[in-house]
Design an enzyme around this catalytic site. Sequence first.
Site, PDB file in Angstrom:
ATOM      1  N   HIS A 100       0.885  -1.174   0.000  1.00 56.42           N
ATOM      2  CA  HIS A 100       0.000   0.000   0.000  1.00 56.42           C
ATOM      3  C   HIS A 100       0.921   1.222   0.000  1.00 56.42           C
ATOM      4  CE1 HIS A 100      -2.455  -2.899   2.435  1.00 56.42           C
ATOM      5  NE2 HIS A 100      -3.488  -2.339   1.861  1.00 56.42           N
ATOM      6  N   ASP A 103       2.195   2.016   3.451  1.00 58.05           N
ATOM      7  CA  ASP A 103       3.128   1.098   4.123  1.00 58.05           C
ATOM      8  C   ASP A 103       4.552   1.519   3.871  1.00 58.05           C
ATOM      9  OD1 ASP A 103       0.894  -0.577   4.313  1.00 58.05           O
ATOM     10  OD2 ASP A 103       1.476  -1.687   2.516  1.00 58.05           O
TER      11      ASP A 103
HETATM   12  C1  XUL Z   1      -7.591  -6.636   4.327  1.00 60.02           C
HETATM   13  C2  XUL Z   1      -6.771  -7.073   3.206  1.00 60.02           C
HETATM   14  C3  XUL Z   1      -5.896  -6.025   2.620  1.00 60.02           C
HETATM   15  C4  XUL Z   1      -5.783  -6.082   1.143  1.00 60.02           C
HETATM   16  C5  XUL Z   1      -4.980  -4.950   0.564  1.00 60.02           C
HETATM   17  O1  XUL Z   1      -8.309  -7.639   4.921  1.00 60.02           O
HETATM   18  O2  XUL Z   1      -6.775  -8.228   2.840  1.00 60.02           O
HETATM   19  O3  XUL Z   1      -4.662  -6.118   3.210  1.00 60.02           O
HETATM   20  O4  XUL Z   1      -5.206  -7.278   0.721  1.00 60.02           O
HETATM   21  O5  XUL Z   1      -5.509  -3.721   0.882  1.00 60.02           O
END
Ligand code: XUL
Length: 436
Positions: A100, A103
Amino acid sequence: MTAFPEVEKIRYEGPDSKNPLAFRWYNEDEVVEGKTMKEHFRFSVVYWHTFRGTGADPFGAGTMLQPWDDGSPSVTNAQDRVRVAFEFIEKLGAPFYAFHDRDVAPEGDSLAETNQNLDAVARILKEEQERTGIRLLWGTANLFSNPRYVHGASTSCNADAFAFAASQVKKCLEITKELGGQNYVFWGGREGYQNLFNTDMKRELDHLGRFLHLAVDYAREIGFTGQFLIEPKPKEPTKHQYDSDAAACINFLRAYDLTDHFKLNLETNHATLAGHTMMHELDYAGHQGMLGSIDANTGDTLLGWDTDQFPTNYYLTAEVMLMLLKYGGLAPGGVNFDAKLRRESFEPIDLFHAHVGGMDAFARGLKIAAAIRAGGELDEFVRNRYSSWDTGIGARIEAGEADFRALEAYMLEKGEITPNVSGRQEMLENLINRYL
Ligand code: XUL
Ligand code: CO
């Protein structure tokens, strides 16, 4: 500088190895059904759990030991962390990673400063990708942690939240393209509701559809050619997430004319939260031509939330691999470990044990699935089970040649249906066990 001095590159040593830091099944060059294991899985390490997870839970603070991290929200700390992440992924031997925006780089005091921070960290990500050959499976924007998204992002009641989220996704698409990302993921975050008394569901869904179209348009404009993915999850953090499961997502994508641009990123723990097995979700997306990628993890049968544990159960990985083989694999998607250490497993070495175990469980699952397919009994059973559709009245129905009148005439003459045969569930479960 090394963050994991005690760990060498993880190697394949075969099923008899007792070395906890060796692969017993994952042999990246081994060919199964015409592809190497490396090509089958396209394993990916997630930045958020693996390098940003603290082990905090609602009852207590973080526990993870991260001696390389100075704990500050500085850009230098974030850049140093990138080098640690790539040392880890390189030693593990996973070909991909996923992140993300938030992150990898800290938010600044303004959107402009935040974007600069991201650029500064992306520079190091690119350097490390070039140094190691590790590639970006997908990027995504965190549209749920900051309190500005309290009511959601594109589905917020506040149009400014939509606008902020759009700016964030715009930037994240640019960075994902710059880093050669092969996919771009939308996980709902807070796109859902807690209570329908205060919610205009139709309006919110229209906004979500609009948002995804704007993302597709912008991606095409800047020449990003990666695959867009939507990740279903039925609840958490909201009571009802709009992207609840594979069927709901596909319906949403069709309703908003987005199926040409999106596939699904299915996650095991999300499937079980939705009351499905992962196998169900994979089959549903697969037969609809919408299977894009998977987030590999598992829940806990005794806990009702998204525990995001590393997958170790061969039965589960064999089921997943049966589906992936059936539908021709995942590329440009991959098997992304959206999984985290238990809070009690707080040493850096635990990260290796977790990933090595997950990769091995998948490799073992692949071999089991391939053996089941080579044995052919399951396929043959299913083929025979539906054989009444291959000829006679079944074939005529499938060909669209029998209307209600014709079917009534057929049944009036025949009188009763014959024959009915056993589903043989227990026999087939025993058969699967033979391959485990
Ligand atoms: C949340 C989840 C996230 C997504 C990316 O449950 O799985 O981490 O994979 O935003
Ligand atoms: Co996920």
